[in-house]
Design a protein around this motif. Structure first.
Motif, PDB file in Angstrom:
ATOM      1  N   TYR A 195      -1.763   0.295   4.197  1.00  0.00           N
ATOM      2  CA  TYR A 195      -0.792   1.338   4.540  1.00  0.00           C
ATOM      3  C   TYR A 195      -1.382   2.738   4.409  1.00  0.00           C
ATOM      4  O   TYR A 195      -1.087   3.622   5.231  1.00  0.00           O
ATOM      5  CB  TYR A 195       0.448   1.211   3.642  1.00  0.00           C
ATOM      6  N   THR A 196      -2.192   2.950   3.393  1.00  0.00           N
ATOM      7  CA  THR A 196      -2.900   4.224   3.245  1.00  0.00           C
ATOM      8  C   THR A 196      -4.321   3.909   2.828  1.00  0.00           C
ATOM      9  O   THR A 196      -4.585   3.644   1.650  1.00  0.00           O
ATOM     10  CB  THR A 196      -2.229   5.135   2.185  1.00  0.00           C
ATOM     11  N   ALA A 197      -5.222   3.917   3.783  1.00  0.00           N
ATOM     12  CA  ALA A 197      -6.607   3.550   3.516  1.00  0.00           C
ATOM     13  C   ALA A 197      -7.233   4.537   2.533  1.00  0.00           C
ATOM     14  O   ALA A 197      -7.016   5.745   2.620  1.00  0.00           O
ATOM     15  CB  ALA A 197      -7.407   3.534   4.819  1.00  0.00           C
ATOM     16  N   SER A 209      -2.147  -4.625   5.934  1.00  0.00           N
ATOM     17  CA  SER A 209      -0.730  -4.596   5.552  1.00  0.00           C
ATOM     18  C   SER A 209       0.028  -5.771   6.177  1.00  0.00           C
ATOM     19  O   SER A 209       0.889  -6.387   5.529  1.00  0.00           O
ATOM     20  CB  SER A 209      -0.088  -3.265   5.953  1.00  0.00           C
ATOM     21  N   THR A 210      -0.313  -6.120   7.411  1.00  0.00           N
ATOM     22  CA  THR A 210       0.331  -7.269   8.062  1.00  0.00           C
ATOM     23  C   THR A 210       0.018  -8.567   7.325  1.00  0.00           C
ATOM     24  O   THR A 210       0.901  -9.420   7.116  1.00  0.00           O
ATOM     25  CB  THR A 210      -0.122  -7.372   9.524  1.00  0.00           C
ATOM     26  N   GLU A 211      -1.235  -8.719   6.926  1.00  0.00           N
ATOM     27  CA  GLU A 211      -1.631  -9.933   6.217  1.00  0.00           C
ATOM     28  C   GLU A 211      -0.957 -10.007   4.851  1.00  0.00           C
ATOM     29  O   GLU A 211      -0.525 -11.087   4.416  1.00  0.00           O
ATOM     30  CB  GLU A 211      -3.152  -9.979   6.055  1.00  0.00           C
ATOM     31  N   ALA A 212      -0.831  -8.880   4.168  1.00  0.00           N
ATOM     32  CA  ALA A 212      -0.163  -8.870   2.863  1.00  0.00           C
ATOM     33  C   ALA A 212       1.295  -9.299   2.998  1.00  0.00           C
ATOM     34  O   ALA A 212       1.813 -10.073   2.173  1.00  0.00           O
ATOM     35  CB  ALA A 212      -0.254  -7.486   2.241  1.00  0.00           C
ATOM     36  N   ILE A 213       1.966  -8.825   4.036  1.00  0.00           N
ATOM     37  CA  ILE A 213       3.360  -9.215   4.260  1.00  0.00           C
ATOM     38  C   ILE A 213       3.457 -10.706   4.565  1.00  0.00           C
ATOM     39  O   ILE A 213       4.329 -11.411   4.041  1.00  0.00           O
ATOM     40  CB  ILE A 213       3.975  -8.378   5.401  1.00  0.00           C
ATOM     41  N   ARG A 214       2.551 -11.214   5.387  1.00  0.00           N
ATOM     42  CA  ARG A 214       2.580 -12.646   5.736  1.00  0.00           C
ATOM     43  C   ARG A 214       2.389 -13.511   4.490  1.00  0.00           C
ATOM     44  O   ARG A 214       3.118 -14.491   4.273  1.00  0.00           O
ATOM     45  CB  ARG A 214       1.482 -12.962   6.751  1.00  0.00           C
ATOM     46  N   LEU A 235       9.706  -4.284  -0.823  1.00  0.00           N
ATOM     47  CA  LEU A 235       8.947  -3.028  -0.888  1.00  0.00           C
ATOM     48  C   LEU A 235       8.018  -2.883   0.309  1.00  0.00           C
ATOM     49  O   LEU A 235       7.941  -1.816   0.933  1.00  0.00           O
ATOM     50  CB  LEU A 235       8.152  -2.983  -2.191  1.00  0.00           C
ATOM     51  N   MET A 236       7.305  -3.950   0.647  1.00  0.00           N
ATOM     52  CA  MET A 236       6.393  -3.906   1.791  1.00  0.00           C
ATOM     53  C   MET A 236       7.154  -3.636   3.087  1.00  0.00           C
ATOM     54  O   MET A 236       6.739  -2.799   3.904  1.00  0.00           O
ATOM     55  CB  MET A 236       5.627  -5.226   1.893  1.00  0.00           C
ATOM     56  N   LEU A 237       8.249  -4.349   3.293  1.00  0.00           N
ATOM     57  CA  LEU A 237       9.009  -4.192   4.535  1.00  0.00           C
ATOM     58  C   LEU A 237       9.589  -2.785   4.654  1.00  0.00           C
ATOM     59  O   LEU A 237       9.520  -2.159   5.723  1.00  0.00           O
ATOM     60  CB  LEU A 237      10.128  -5.236   4.592  1.00  0.00           C
TER      61      LEU A 237
END
Length: 409
Positions: A195-197, A209-214, A235-237
């Protein structure tokens, strides 16, 4: 289907199958480092052969069989294990799969990748490789480190898992809380880096971030009663929902107060708030749930001016007791300033600074509060200082732009 589309389909399918194939191998044969090597070679063979012959009817079975054959070759070359070669190759290949689901296996694999014998950076790299299905090169690009560094981390991680005596089993009830905390922390780190590199030219690394949510969804599906898992997913969503409005067409950062809220992902906000509403009344309160509640207040405010800062400040007070640390302290100071005035925030920042270390965000927060307090010269100097110390180019450009805007008045 065109050749390019076929190759993309194969690539996506292999990425989806990687954790379940590796989990099946690790459950059957236990030696994680050998299993991981065997699976990687099976994936390489599949990417070549399937492009020519087409995707088999049972791609998971194809990969398990190929990986098992390669595992046997590796195992036989291990001189310390030669006395065990009387085991039947056919029996190994034809072994029945226990009645565990792919999700069960993937969850066990996730816990193994977050074994306490590993350092946090190794846990992140190994999780992305083994559970996320990313290649070493992809992980290196995502984390902006040399590919050789990622390869070394993964190799060391596999060695430590072997030497620690870890087995492919879920941690017992006594060990699970600590292991689950490590898993959630790794997923939290992966999401935040996406989300913030922390460095590089782009603010976001969406693949992370997509992989963390999955992965967090997968974890919650297996442990639906754990409040902090639901809190982390919420929190992620709720945070990722703001990503479409967080940068402009050139990739420049747009601060929260100036974002076009119509661009926020309303479906993600609805899912995150529903998760939170279902979890907070029933679960033991934890830091991820509190952070999700703060994100929900931001997301539900129709405009920046209507943000309920006193409620956010109260939540940060709770969070500070649950998860004390420099960034929580700094964020609480911002909430304090927004709720009670920038002069109050500046006083709190001065008192807290010795405990905050040298993070660039200290200067960025001070600059923002000075700007709100009507001190443009001091604000410009602090924005400039913050810009010099951040490693992310998008953030640096934003801070430089704020300094120029303050100078123009």
């Amino acid at each position: 289907m065109t050749e390019a589309r076929s190759d993309r389909r194969i690539e996506q399918l292999l990425r989806e199958l990687t954790p379940t194939v590796l989990a099946t191998m690790a459950r059957r044969h236990q030696r994680f480092e050998l299993c991981e090597d065997a699976v990687q070679e099976a994936l390489l063979a599949a990417s070549t052969q399937w492009s020519v012959d087409g995707i088999p009817e049972n791609p998971h079975g194809w990969l398990v069989t190929a990986a098992t054959r390669r595992w046997i070759e590796i195992w036989r070359s291990d001189t310390a294990r030669r006395h065990r070669e009387d085991r039947s190759t056919d029996a190994i290949i034809a072994a029945e799969t226990p009645t565990l689901s792919a999700q069960d296996d993937s969850l066990t694999l996730l816990f193994l990748c977050c074994h306490p014998a590993l350092t946090p950076v190794s846990q992140v790299a190994l999780t992305l490789r083994a559970v996320g299905g990313l290649t070493t090169a992809e992980i290196a690009r995502a984390l902006l480190v040399p590919e050789s560094t990622v390869a070394q981390r993964i190799t060391r991680a596999k060695t430590r898992i072997r030497t620690s005596g870890a087995r492919f089993v879920m941690p017992d009830n006594a060990e699970r809380p600590a292991r689950l905390a490590a898993v959630l922390h790794v997923l939290y780190l992966v999401f935040n880096e996406g989300y913030t590199a922390s460095s590089g030219a782009h603010l976001h690394r969406v693949e992370l971030s997509t992989e963390a949510i999955r992965l967090t969804r997968m974890l919650r599906a297996e442990l639906p009663d754990m409040g902090e898992i639901a809190g982390l997913l919420a929190l992620m969503l709720l945070t990722d929902a703001r990503r479409p409005a967080r940068t402009n067409a050139t990739g420049a950062l747009i601060r929260l107060a100036e974002q076009d809220r119509s661009q926020w992902d309303q479906a993600a906000i609805a899912e995150g708030t529903a998760l939170l509403s279902a979890t907070l009344p029933n679960a033991t309160i934890g830091p991820y749930q509190i952070q999700a509640a703060i994100a929900a207040i931001h997301d539900e405010a129709p405009t920046a001016a209507e943000t309920d800062w006193p409620q956010i400040l109260g939540l940060y007070d709770i969070l500070l007791t649950l998860m004390p640390g420099p960034m929580v302290t700094l964020n609480r100071i911002v909430a304090l300033a927004m709720a009670r005035g920038p002069d109050v925030g500046l006083q709190a920042l001065q008192l807290a600074e010795p405990r905050l270390g040298g993070h660039y965000r200290i200067a960025a927060v001070r600059a923002h509060l000075l700007e709100l307090d009507g001190q443009p010269d001091q604000a410009r100097a602090q924005y400039t200082l913050a810009a010099r110390t951040t490693l992310n180019l998008a953030e640096r450009r934003y801070l430089q732009g704020r300094a120029a805007d303050v100078w123009r008045g």
